[in-house]
Write a protein that holds these residues in place. Structure first.
Motif, PDB file in Angstrom:
ATOM      1  N   GLY A   7       0.833  -1.198   0.000  1.00 52.59           N
ATOM      2  CA  GLY A   7       0.000   0.000   0.000  1.00 52.59           C
ATOM      3  C   GLY A   7       0.862   1.240   0.000  1.00 52.59           C
ATOM      4  N   ILE A   8       0.524   2.213  -0.838  1.00 55.04           N
ATOM      5  CA  ILE A   8       1.215   3.503  -0.876  1.00 55.04           C
ATOM      6  C   ILE A   8       0.259   4.561  -0.341  1.00 55.04           C
ATOM      7  CG2 ILE A   8       2.295   5.253  -2.337  1.00 55.04           C
ATOM      8  CD1 ILE A   8       2.979   3.038  -4.313  1.00 55.04           C
ATOM      9  N   VAL A   9       0.752   5.394   0.555  1.00 52.46           N
ATOM     10  CA  VAL A   9      -0.017   6.516   1.090  1.00 52.46           C
ATOM     11  C   VAL A   9       0.769   7.785   0.768  1.00 52.46           C
ATOM     12  CG1 VAL A   9      -1.053   7.558   3.144  1.00 52.46           C
ATOM     13  CG2 VAL A   9      -0.924   5.065   2.937  1.00 52.46           C
ATOM     14  N   PHE A  10       0.187   8.651  -0.045  1.00 51.00           N
ATOM     15  CA  PHE A  10       0.868   9.847  -0.537  1.00 51.00           C
ATOM     16  C   PHE A  10       0.057  11.074  -0.135  1.00 51.00           C
ATOM     17  CE2 PHE A  10       2.108  12.310  -4.634  1.00 51.00           C
ATOM     18  CZ  PHE A  10       3.034  13.053  -3.925  1.00 51.00           C
ATOM     19  N   ASN A  11       0.499  11.745   0.939  1.00 54.55           N
ATOM     20  CA  ASN A  11      -0.220  12.903   1.462  1.00 54.55           C
ATOM     21  C   ASN A  11       0.059  14.172   0.656  1.00 54.55           C
ATOM     22  OD1 ASN A  11       0.239  11.082   4.090  1.00 54.55           O
ATOM     23  ND2 ASN A  11      -1.567  12.344   4.392  1.00 54.55           N
ATOM     24  N   ARG A  12      -0.822  15.147   0.818  1.00 54.87           N
ATOM     25  CA  ARG A  12      -0.684  16.499   0.258  1.00 54.87           C
ATOM     26  C   ARG A  12      -0.535  16.465  -1.259  1.00 54.87           C
ATOM     27  NH1 ARG A  12       3.608  19.699   3.800  1.00 54.87           N
ATOM     28  NH2 ARG A  12       2.147  21.447   3.687  1.00 54.87           N
ATOM     29  N   LEU A  13      -1.379  15.661  -1.881  1.00 55.50           N
ATOM     30  CA  LEU A  13      -1.325  15.551  -3.341  1.00 55.50           C
ATOM     31  C   LEU A  13      -1.468  16.911  -4.009  1.00 55.50           C
ATOM     32  CD1 LEU A  13      -1.399  13.989  -6.023  1.00 55.50           C
ATOM     33  CD2 LEU A  13      -3.834  13.557  -5.606  1.00 55.50           C
ATOM     34  N   GLN A  14      -2.298  17.796  -3.429  1.00 52.32           N
ATOM     35  CA  GLN A  14      -2.536  19.094  -4.052  1.00 52.32           C
ATOM     36  C   GLN A  14      -1.274  19.947  -4.117  1.00 52.32           C
ATOM     37  OE1 GLN A  14      -3.470  18.318  -0.976  1.00 52.32           O
ATOM     38  NE2 GLN A  14      -2.860  19.984   0.370  1.00 52.32           N
ATOM     39  N   MET A  15      -0.271  19.613  -3.336  1.00 48.39           N
ATOM     40  CA  MET A  15       0.981  20.361  -3.342  1.00 48.39           C
ATOM     41  C   MET A  15       1.848  20.025  -4.551  1.00 48.39           C
ATOM     42  SD  MET A  15       3.794  20.401  -0.266  1.00 48.39           S
ATOM     43  CE  MET A  15       5.315  21.358  -0.375  1.00 48.39           C
ATOM     44  N   TYR A  16       1.576  18.893  -5.190  1.00 51.19           N
ATOM     45  CA  TYR A  16       2.449  18.406  -6.255  1.00 51.19           C
ATOM     46  C   TYR A  16       1.769  18.313  -7.612  1.00 51.19           C
ATOM     47  CZ  TYR A  16       5.150  17.229  -2.157  1.00 51.19           C
ATOM     48  OH  TYR A  16       5.826  17.322  -0.969  1.00 51.19           O
ATOM     49  N   GLN A  17       0.471  18.509  -7.662  1.00 47.53           N
ATOM     50  CA  GLN A  17      -0.238  18.372  -8.932  1.00 47.53           C
ATOM     51  C   GLN A  17      -1.247  19.515  -9.063  1.00 47.53           C
ATOM     52  OE1 GLN A  17      -2.972  14.953  -9.770  1.00 47.53           O
ATOM     53  NE2 GLN A  17      -1.355  14.319 -11.165  1.00 47.53           N
ATOM     54  N   TRP A  18      -0.993  20.425  -9.999  1.00 44.06           N
ATOM     55  CA  TRP A  18      -1.824  21.615 -10.166  1.00 44.06           C
ATOM     56  C   TRP A  18      -3.268  21.255 -10.517  1.00 44.06           C
ATOM     57  CZ3 TRP A  18      -3.528  26.083  -9.234  1.00 44.06           C
ATOM     58  CH2 TRP A  18      -4.162  26.895 -10.177  1.00 44.06           C
ATOM     59  N   GLY A  59      -7.961  23.971   9.384  1.00 42.53           N
ATOM     60  CA  GLY A  59      -6.932  23.027   9.772  1.00 42.53           C
ATOM     61  C   GLY A  59      -6.118  22.592   8.579  1.00 42.53           C
ATOM     62  N   ASN A  60      -5.665  21.355   8.609  1.00 41.84           N
ATOM     63  CA  ASN A  60      -4.848  20.823   7.523  1.00 41.84           C
ATOM     64  C   ASN A  60      -5.749  20.168   6.483  1.00 41.84           C
ATOM     65  OD1 ASN A  60      -2.411  21.593   8.840  1.00 41.84           O
ATOM     66  ND2 ASN A  60      -2.652  19.837  10.193  1.00 41.84           N
ATOM     67  N   ASN A  61      -6.453  20.992   5.713  1.00 39.42           N
ATOM     68  CA  ASN A  61      -7.326  20.483   4.668  1.00 39.42           C
ATOM     69  C   ASN A  61      -6.462  20.031   3.497  1.00 39.42           C
ATOM     70  OD1 ASN A  61      -9.481  21.333   6.291  1.00 39.42           O
ATOM     71  ND2 ASN A  61      -9.468  23.360   5.364  1.00 39.42           N
ATOM     72  N   GLU A  62      -6.527  18.752   3.173  1.00 39.97           N
ATOM     73  CA  GLU A  62      -5.628  18.209   2.162  1.00 39.97           C
ATOM     74  C   GLU A  62      -6.234  16.964   1.536  1.00 39.97           C
ATOM     75  OE1 GLU A  62      -2.003  16.510   3.522  1.00 39.97           O
ATOM     76  OE2 GLU A  62      -2.979  15.184   4.958  1.00 39.97           O
ATOM     77  N   SER A  63      -5.516  16.434   0.538  1.00 43.36           N
ATOM     78  CA  SER A  63      -5.931  15.167  -0.065  1.00 43.36           C
ATOM     79  C   SER A  63      -4.755  14.202  -0.055  1.00 43.36           C
ATOM     80  CB  SER A  63      -6.428  15.377  -1.496  1.00 43.36           C
ATOM     81  OG  SER A  63      -5.395  15.892  -2.306  1.00 43.36           O
ATOM     82  N   CYS A  64      -5.085  12.927  -0.144  1.00 39.44           N
ATOM     83  CA  CYS A  64      -4.076  11.873   0.003  1.00 39.44           C
ATOM     84  C   CYS A  64      -4.455  10.696  -0.893  1.00 39.44           C
ATOM     85  CB  CYS A  64      -4.026  11.448   1.480  1.00 39.44           C
ATOM     86  SG  CYS A  64      -2.967  10.039   1.828  1.00 39.44           S
ATOM     87  N   ILE A  65      -3.486  10.158  -1.633  1.00 43.06           N
ATOM     88  CA  ILE A  65      -3.712   8.970  -2.462  1.00 43.06           C
ATOM     89  C   ILE A  65      -3.483   7.714  -1.625  1.00 43.06           C
ATOM     90  CG2 ILE A  65      -2.924   7.638  -4.456  1.00 43.06           C
ATOM     91  CD1 ILE A  65      -2.000  10.168  -5.756  1.00 43.06           C
ATOM     92  N   PHE A  66      -4.401   6.763  -1.739  1.00 38.74           N
ATOM     93  CA  PHE A  66      -4.193   5.397  -1.244  1.00 38.74           C
ATOM     94  C   PHE A  66      -4.165   4.493  -2.477  1.00 38.74           C
ATOM     95  CE2 PHE A  66      -5.679   7.545   2.479  1.00 38.74           C
ATOM     96  CZ  PHE A  66      -5.111   6.873   3.546  1.00 38.74           C
ATOM     97  N   PHE A  67      -3.059   3.788  -2.666  1.00 39.23           N
ATOM     98  CA  PHE A  67      -2.824   3.030  -3.905  1.00 39.23           C
ATOM     99  C   PHE A  67      -2.226   1.682  -3.524  1.00 39.23           C
ATOM    100  CE2 PHE A  67      -0.261   1.599  -7.434  1.00 39.23           C
ATOM    101  CZ  PHE A  67      -0.825   2.111  -8.595  1.00 39.23           C
ATOM    102  N   GLY A  68      -2.848   0.576  -3.935  1.00 41.34           N
ATOM    103  CA  GLY A  68      -2.245  -0.721  -3.654  1.00 41.34           C
ATOM    104  C   GLY A  68      -3.259  -1.841  -3.674  1.00 41.34           C
ATOM    105  N   ASN A  69      -2.800  -3.020  -3.283  1.00 43.64           N
ATOM    106  CA  ASN A  69      -3.687  -4.183  -3.183  1.00 43.64           C
ATOM    107  C   ASN A  69      -3.743  -4.705  -1.748  1.00 43.64           C
ATOM    108  OD1 ASN A  69      -1.147  -5.271  -2.932  1.00 43.64           O
ATOM    109  ND2 ASN A  69      -1.330  -6.733  -4.616  1.00 43.64           N
TER     110      ASN A  69
END
Length: 459
Positions: free
Chosen positions: A125-136, A158-168
Motif C-alpha cells: 500500500g502507498i499513502v501519498f499525502n498532500r497531493l494538491q501540493m504536487y499536482q496543479w 486546519g490541515n485540509n488536504e488530499s491523500c492517495i491510497f494506492f495498492g492491493n
C-alpha cells in the motif's frame, strides 16, 4: 446512508473541476455533516479523477524521491500475513527509490508486475499525502470540491488536504483509528469497503482515554488477536463504494478499510480539519478560530484578514520581537486563506519571464491580496504564496491599484501596466526590475497567466 444523486455542475472556464451543485451541499449539510456516514453514487460523472492521473502523480513522486527532493509525504507499506495471533501486520519501507513507479515501467500494469517481483508477491500500500501540493490539476479539483462545502458549513481552518491510497493491501495499515478531520473518500479504481463506528461505540475500550475532546482528535486502537478483531467488527457499520463513488464519515467516527479482493485499489482521501494549522504550532499558545464563514475568504471586493484571526494575532503584545512574530504569523494566515484554506500551495509554474508586449489575466475567483503588515511592510499574496515589499504609503497605493486591476480578471497589457504603475512615481520608490519580478512571481504562483490580446485568438 445512501445519498441522493446530484446533477454534476459544469467546470468553470474548462478547468479541472469537482464542483457539485449547491443543492447537493445543502442536503449534505442538513443530513450528513457531523452526523452520519454516507455514500454518493458517481456524483462527478465523467469528471472524476482517473487511474492515469493518480499514476502520473506517483510517477512524479518517484522521480522526486530519486532526486532526493522529499520523502516525508510518502509512505510505502508491505503487508505480512504471518502476523501474531492470526492478524496481518505491516512494515514500512524507508528507501523508496526502487519501489516507486519508473518511466521505464510504461504504465500501471508494468509497474505492478515489477513490484510483484520485488515484493515476492506480498501485498502493498502507498499513502501519498498532500497531493494538491504536487499536482496543479488536482489542486484545482480539490479547491472546487471544498468550496461548495465551505459555503454550507463554514471553512475548517486546519490541515485540509488530499491523500492517495494506492495498492492491493487488504486492511488500512494504521488499523482501526479515528482522525482529527471529517473525511471524504473518492474511489478511483476497484471497490472500497469501510468499517465505521460512532465514537461512543468504541470509546469505552480500556485503552481509550476518558477525555471528551478525543471525539475531535486522532487515536488508534490495537487488536490483541483475531477473536477481538472479530468482536469489534461485529459492531461496525459498513460503507461500500466502487469507482466514481464518494464516501463520507464525520470526524467523530472510527474507521478502517476492509479486504478488497486482491486487485488494485486506488482512492483519494480528502480531509476537512478544524484543528489549528501546522504553522500555528510555532507560535505562542493562544486561541485560534476553528472556522470562518466562506465569505471571509479572499473575494472580489477589498479584503482584510478576518476579525477573529486578527484578534488572535493581537494577543501577543506590542514588543518588537512579538510584532515580528505577529508579522510572520499574519503572512502564514494570508497564504493559507489565499490557498482556499488548503494545506499547501500548488506547484509553481515553470515559465519564462514576461515580455513587455505580452498580455496577462488573473482568475476572478482566485483573487490576489495586497495588505499592510506590522513593521511598515506590504504583503502581496496569491494561491498560498507571497512576497513582502516596502510599505510606504505611495507604493502601497500603486500596488493596491495594480492588484485591483488584475483582480478584475480581464486581459491586461504588461507594458501598459508598467507604464501606469510608474507614472509620476519617484525613481527611488520602486525599481522597474522589482515590478517585473513581481509580475513574474504572480505567473509562477499561477495567480495570473498569459493570454492573447483582446481580439486575437490564442495559438
Amino acid at each position: 446512508m445512501l445519498a441522493p444523486l446530484p446533477t454534476p455542475a459544469p467546470a468553470p472556464q474548462a478547468e479541472p473541476s469537482l464542483a457539485l451543485p449547491r443543492s447537493f451541499w445543502k442536503d449534505f449539510a442538513k443530513r450528513h455533516w457531523n452526523r452520519e456516514p454516507a455514500v454518493f453514487k458517481r456524483p462527478f460523472g465523467d469528471r472524476a479523477p482517473t487511474t492515469g492521473q493518480m499514476y502520473e502523480a506517483l510517477l512524479d513522486a518517484g522521480e522526486r524521491v530519486r532526486r532526493g527532493e522529499y520523502t516525508m509525504p510518502l509512505r510505502f507499506f508491505i503487508e505480512h500475513e504471518e502476523g501474531p495471533d492470526g492478524l496481518p501486520y505491516y512494515s514500512m519501507l524507508m528507501s523508496l527509490s526502487n519501489h516507486m513507479p519508473r518511466p521505464e515501467d510504461g504504465g500501471v500494469e508494468g509497474y505492478l508486475a515489477r513490484l510483484d517481483k520485488l515484493l515476492g508477491g506480498k501485498r502493498f500500500g502507498i499513502v501519498f499525502n498532500r497531493l494538491q501540493m504536487y499536482q496543479w490539476t488536482h489542486w484545482q479539483q480539490l479547491s472546487s470540491f471544498l468550496s461548495g462545502l465551505y459555503e454550507q458549513v463554514g471553512v475548517p481552518l486546519g490541515n485540509n488536504e488530499s491523500c492517495i491510497f494506492f495498492g492491493n493491501y487488504r486492511y488500512t495499515p494504521f488499523g482501526i483509528h479515528k482522525d482529527n478531520s471529517h473525511a471524504f473518500n473518492f474511489v478511483v479504481e476497484g471497490k472500497k469497503t469501510f468499517s465505521v463506528w460512532p465514537f461512543e461505540t468504541l470509546a469505552s475500550r480500556p485503552e481509550v482515554p476518558k477525555d471528551p475532546s478525543l471525539v475531535n482528535r486522532p487515536y488508534s486502537l490495537f487488536m490483541k488477536d483475531k477473536a477481538e478483531e472479530d468482536a469489534v467488527l461485529s459492531r461496525a457499520n459498513f460503507i461500500e463504494a466502487t469507482a466514481g463513488d464518494v464516501t463520507y464519515w464525520p470526524v467523530s467516527h472510527w474507521h478502517r478499510a476492509e479486504p478488497t479482493g486482491g486487485g488494485l485499489n486506488i482512492s483519494i482521501s480528502v480531509s476537512a480539519c478544524s484543528a489549528p494549522p501546522m504553522f500555528t504550532s510555532m507560535a505562542p499558545p493562544h486561541e485560534w478560530p476553528g472556522h470562518l464563514r466562506h465569505t471571509e475568504l479572499p473575494g472580489k471586493r477589498t479584503w482584510q484578514v478576518p476579525a477573529s484571526v486578527r484578534s488572535a494575532l493581537r494577543q501577543r503584545g506590542q514588543r518588537k520581537a512579538l510584532l515580528s512574530a505577529e508579522r510572520e504569523s499574519t503572512i502564514e494566515w494570508v497564504r493559507c486563506l489565499t490557498a482556499n484554506a488548503l494545506d499547501a500551495a500548488p506547484p509553481e509554474a515553470q515559465e519564462a519571464p514576461l515580455a513587455p508586449d505580452e498580455w496577462i489575466r488573473a482568475h476572478p475567483e482566485r483573487p490576489i491580496v495586497c495588505m499592510p503588515l506590522p513593521g511598515k511592510q506590504l504583503l502581496v499574496s496569491a494561491i498560498g504564496r507571497s512576497s513582502t515589499l516596502p510599505g510606504s504609503p505611495l507604493l502601497r497605493r500603486r500596488l493596491e491599484r495594480l492588484v485591483a486591476s488584475l483582480n478584475l480578471g480581464k486581459p491586461l497589457s504588461v507594458s501598459a501596466l508598467e507604464q501606469a504603475f510608474f507614472s509620476r512615481l519617484p525613481s527611488r520608490a520602486f525599481s522597474r526590475a522589482s515590478f517585473r519580478a513581481l509580475l513574474d512571481d504572480l505567473v509562477r504562483w499561477r495567480a495570473v497567466q498569459r493570454c492573447p490580446a483582446p481580439g486575437k485568438k490564442s495559438r
